[in-house]
Design an enzyme around this catalytic site. Structure first.
Site, PDB file in Angstrom:
ATOM      1  N   GLU A  38       0.824  -1.219   0.000  1.00 16.59           N
ATOM      2  CA  GLU A  38       0.000   0.000   0.000  1.00 16.59           C
ATOM      3  C   GLU A  38       0.847   1.252   0.000  1.00 16.59           C
ATOM      4  O   GLU A  38       1.819   1.353   0.744  1.00 16.59           O
ATOM      5  CB  GLU A  38      -0.910  -0.028   1.241  1.00 16.59           C
ATOM      6  CG  GLU A  38      -2.276   0.536   0.984  1.00 16.59           C
ATOM      7  CD  GLU A  38      -3.052  -0.278  -0.053  1.00 16.59           C
ATOM      8  OE1 GLU A  38      -3.044   0.111  -1.247  1.00 16.59           O
ATOM      9  OE2 GLU A  38      -3.662  -1.285   0.318  1.00 16.59           O
ATOM     10  N   HIS A  39       0.429   2.184  -0.834  1.00 20.52           N
ATOM     11  CA  HIS A  39       1.118   3.469  -0.994  1.00 20.52           C
ATOM     12  C   HIS A  39       2.546   3.278  -1.486  1.00 20.52           C
ATOM     13  O   HIS A  39       3.439   4.048  -1.130  1.00 20.52           O
ATOM     14  CB  HIS A  39       1.084   4.289   0.310  1.00 20.52           C
ATOM     15  CG  HIS A  39      -0.247   4.954   0.526  1.00 20.52           C
ATOM     16  ND1 HIS A  39      -0.621   6.098  -0.124  1.00 20.52           N
ATOM     17  CD2 HIS A  39      -1.303   4.589   1.284  1.00 20.52           C
ATOM     18  CE1 HIS A  39      -1.857   6.434   0.247  1.00 20.52           C
ATOM     19  NE2 HIS A  39      -2.304   5.522   1.093  1.00 20.52           N
ATOM     20  N   ASP A  41       2.848   2.079  -4.985  1.00 22.69           N
ATOM     21  CA  ASP A  41       2.841   2.050  -6.462  1.00 22.69           C
ATOM     22  C   ASP A  41       3.514   3.300  -7.022  1.00 22.69           C
ATOM     23  O   ASP A  41       4.202   3.234  -8.046  1.00 22.69           O
ATOM     24  CB  ASP A  41       1.431   1.834  -7.050  1.00 22.69           C
ATOM     25  CG  ASP A  41       0.412   2.918  -6.717  1.00 22.69           C
ATOM     26  OD1 ASP A  41       0.637   3.694  -5.761  1.00 22.69           O
ATOM     27  OD2 ASP A  41      -0.617   2.976  -7.425  1.00 22.69           O
ATOM     28  N   GLY A 126     -16.714   5.513  -3.721  1.00 22.60           N
ATOM     29  CA  GLY A 126     -15.839   6.214  -2.773  1.00 22.60           C
ATOM     30  C   GLY A 126     -15.440   5.383  -1.568  1.00 22.60           C
ATOM     31  O   GLY A 126     -15.220   5.913  -0.491  1.00 22.60           O
ATOM     32  N   ALA A 127     -15.342   4.070  -1.741  1.00 22.65           N
ATOM     33  CA  ALA A 127     -15.060   3.202  -0.593  1.00 22.65           C
ATOM     34  C   ALA A 127     -13.665   2.596  -0.665  1.00 22.65           C
ATOM     35  O   ALA A 127     -13.337   1.693   0.082  1.00 22.65           O
ATOM     36  CB  ALA A 127     -16.099   2.093  -0.500  1.00 22.65           C
ATOM     37  N   SER A 132     -13.962   4.393  -9.182  1.00 25.23           N
ATOM     38  CA  SER A 132     -13.689   5.327 -10.286  1.00 25.23           C
ATOM     39  C   SER A 132     -12.761   4.700 -11.320  1.00 25.23           C
ATOM     40  O   SER A 132     -13.001   4.826 -12.528  1.00 25.23           O
ATOM     41  CB  SER A 132     -13.151   6.663  -9.775  1.00 25.23           C
ATOM     42  OG  SER A 132     -12.070   6.462  -8.919  1.00 25.23           O
ATOM     43  N   GLU A 165      -7.409  10.285 -14.848  1.00 26.27           N
ATOM     44  CA  GLU A 165      -7.558  10.595 -13.418  1.00 26.27           C
ATOM     45  C   GLU A 165      -6.565  11.697 -12.990  1.00 26.27           C
ATOM     46  O   GLU A 165      -6.919  12.615 -12.262  1.00 26.27           O
ATOM     47  CB  GLU A 165      -7.335   9.319 -12.605  1.00 26.27           C
ATOM     48  CG  GLU A 165      -7.500   9.508 -11.125  1.00 26.27           C
ATOM     49  CD  GLU A 165      -8.735   8.845 -10.534  1.00 26.27           C
ATOM     50  OE1 GLU A 165      -9.342   7.991 -11.210  1.00 26.27           O
ATOM     51  OE2 GLU A 165      -9.080   9.184  -9.407  1.00 26.27           O
ATOM     52  N   ASP A 177      -4.548   0.905  -9.425  1.00 26.52           N
ATOM     53  CA  ASP A 177      -5.991   0.658  -9.501  1.00 26.52           C
ATOM     54  C   ASP A 177      -6.441   0.389 -10.930  1.00 26.52           C
ATOM     55  O   ASP A 177      -7.144  -0.593 -11.211  1.00 26.52           O
ATOM     56  CB  ASP A 177      -6.767   1.855  -8.944  1.00 26.52           C
ATOM     57  CG  ASP A 177      -6.422   2.138  -7.503  1.00 26.52           C
ATOM     58  OD1 ASP A 177      -5.717   1.315  -6.888  1.00 26.52           O
ATOM     59  OD2 ASP A 177      -6.853   3.186  -6.993  1.00 26.52           O
TER      60      ASP A 177
HETATM   61  C1  GLA Z   1      -5.171   4.806  -4.278  1.00 27.73           C
HETATM   62  C2  GLA Z   1      -4.417   5.147  -5.560  1.00 27.73           C
HETATM   63  C3  GLA Z   1      -3.414   4.042  -5.916  1.00 27.73           C
HETATM   64  C4  GLA Z   1      -2.532   3.681  -4.719  1.00 27.73           C
HETATM   65  C5  GLA Z   1      -3.382   3.448  -3.471  1.00 27.73           C
HETATM   66  C6  GLA Z   1      -2.552   3.249  -2.243  1.00 27.73           C
HETATM   67  O1  GLA Z   1      -5.999   3.695  -4.477  1.00 27.73           O
HETATM   68  O2  GLA Z   1      -5.311   5.323  -6.639  1.00 27.73           O
HETATM   69  O3  GLA Z   1      -2.642   4.453  -7.023  1.00 27.73           O
HETATM   70  O4  GLA Z   1      -1.567   4.656  -4.507  1.00 27.73           O
HETATM   71  O5  GLA Z   1      -4.261   4.536  -3.230  1.00 27.73           O
HETATM   72  O6  GLA Z   1      -1.816   2.074  -2.339  1.00 27.73           O
END
Ligand code: GLA
Length: 396
Positions: A38-39, A41, A126-127, A132, A165, A177
């Site tokens: 997570e966080h 990418d 938005g969850a 999106s 986006e 995503d």
């Molecule tokens: C959101 C962003 C992704 C990624 C995540 C965190 O979903 O769209 O690109 O950075 O947060 O992992």
């Protein structure tokens, strides 16, 4: 088709746009859950997402007016847009997503044509399950194919969706995503190297375990600005490290040992903690891949828990609701790991729960969550699903 009531949607489409049902085509893309990574990418890390069994679908047909006529099944919305005037739809309104895709496709050299489009979806909005990105990718595939593209390249379309986006909607997200919504595969997770976009699939062999997603139902306020703030902190940390070692191109290139040697160069303590999360989270992804390869689900579960703790303490993107949901899940019978998934600041958790405990898990965690926060959580049990595709008439 599993979830959508196609007949009812077809009737609605004909009521809205008239004409003949035989010409309608259907394109879908799922939401995603990130198992771990997570966080990272946007820091050149490796991530482990899977597409989920919830999706957004579009019924569409070319029209003679050369305009986009957009309707959404669950929203009271009907937008008529001229492809020559896409600029005025920039922003975060619902229609900014499909029209931003038209804009990004055209920028990338794709032909686009006027379309009647009816959207339907069951990815909660938005969850943190990429509703999106799922709309973007389904739209990109739909518009590209309807514009005459014979062999749509889903990786390219995911990059075009990310561009929409970033540059049209105005959210500075990474690639995870859109890539997961486009490229998901049934019963598999994607191992994606975000530095190079190299990827492969790993079978998601969870045995008796199921993926249970918990939705905090917390409204995500300030999520975009906090997200951008975290990106900025990582960039500052990287710039400090590059002063000592200019060869480093991204935080996640660094092993924990190499980071320990370099981290004193990061002058700001907050930025140092953010960077430490990234390096260790990337390492957890590597260890998760190894654990899953050996069928060691217990170890994978421990890594999920450690990921949540790091996102809470070092990266500070969880908040009271996500902590209540994940930490309660971690204590529940039959649950071997739980963490927040997606950007955080509200949104969802992902837990691995033994199949025979799922009902009790939902009852227990749901009740405790309400006790702690006053909110009511939703739960979705899911497997890994296929990514973006056309649904042909035979299987509707
Ligand atoms: C959101 C962003 C992704 C990624 C995540 C965190 O979903 O769209 O690109 O950075 O947060 O992992």
């Amino acid at each position: 088709m599993i979830m959508m009531n196609y007949k009812a949607l077809e009737e609605k489409f004909l009521r809205l746009f008239g004409g003949d049902a035989a010409d309608i085509r259907v394109f879908c893309a799922p939401g995603r859950v990130n198992l771990i990574g997570e966080h990272i990418d946007y820091n050149g890390g490796r991530v482990l997402p899977a597409a989920i069994e919830r999706e957004n679908c579009i019924l569409c047909r070319p029209n003679a007016e050369g305009k986009f006529r957009l309707a959404a099944d669950d929203l009271d919305l009907f937008v008529v847009a001229d492809p020559a005037e896409l600029e005025k739809y920039r922003g975060k309104a619902w229609e900014s997503y499909p029209l931003g895709i038209a804009w990004a496709l055209r920028e990338a050299g794709y032909e686009i044509c006027g379309l009647d489009m009816l959207y339907w979806g069951n990815v909660p909005f938005g969850a943190g399950l990429s509703s999106s990105a799922s709309i973007e990718v389904a739209t990109a595939l739909c518009m590209a194919v309807m514009g005459g593209c014979k062999e749509p390249d889903l990786v390219k379309l995911s990059l075009i969706s990310q561009r929409c986006e970033n540059a049209f909607v105005g959210v500075n997200c990474g690639i995870m995503d859109q890539f997961a919504c486009a490229m998901g595969k049934k019963d598999a997770c994607i191992r994606l190297d975000c530095a190079t976009l190299a990827y492969d699939y790993a079978p998601l062999e969870l045995g008796d375990y199921r993926i249970v997603i918990g939705n905090t139902n917390k409204k995500r306020s300030l999520a975009d600005s906090k997200y951008n703030e975290r990106r900025g902190e990582c960039e500052t940390a990287l710039a400090d490290i590059q002063k000592a070692d200019p060869s480093v191109k991204a935080l996640c290139e660094l092993s924990p040992a190499r980071f320990a040697e370099l981290s004193a160069n990061i002058t700001d303590e907050t930025c140092r903690r953010r960077a430490l999360h990234c390096v260790e989270e990337n390492d957890r992804v590597n260890r998760s891949v190894a654990a899953l390869g050996k069928g060691d689900l217990a170890e994978f579960g421990r890594l999920l828990n450690a990921s949540h703790a790091s996102l809470k303490d070092l990266y500070e993107v969880t908040g009271a609701e996500l902590d209540a949901l994940a930490e309660t899940a971690q204590t529940a019978e039959g649950c071997i790991g739980s963490r927040m998934t997606g950007a955080g600041f509200g949104g969802c958790t992902v837990s691995l729960v033994r199949e025979d405990c799922v009902d009790a898990f939902i009852a227990f965690v749901g009740a405790k969550y309400t006790e702690k926060t006053g909110l009511v959580a939703d739960f979705y049990v899911t497997g890994a699903a296929d990514g973006a595709r056309e649904i042909t008439a035979e299987v509707r």
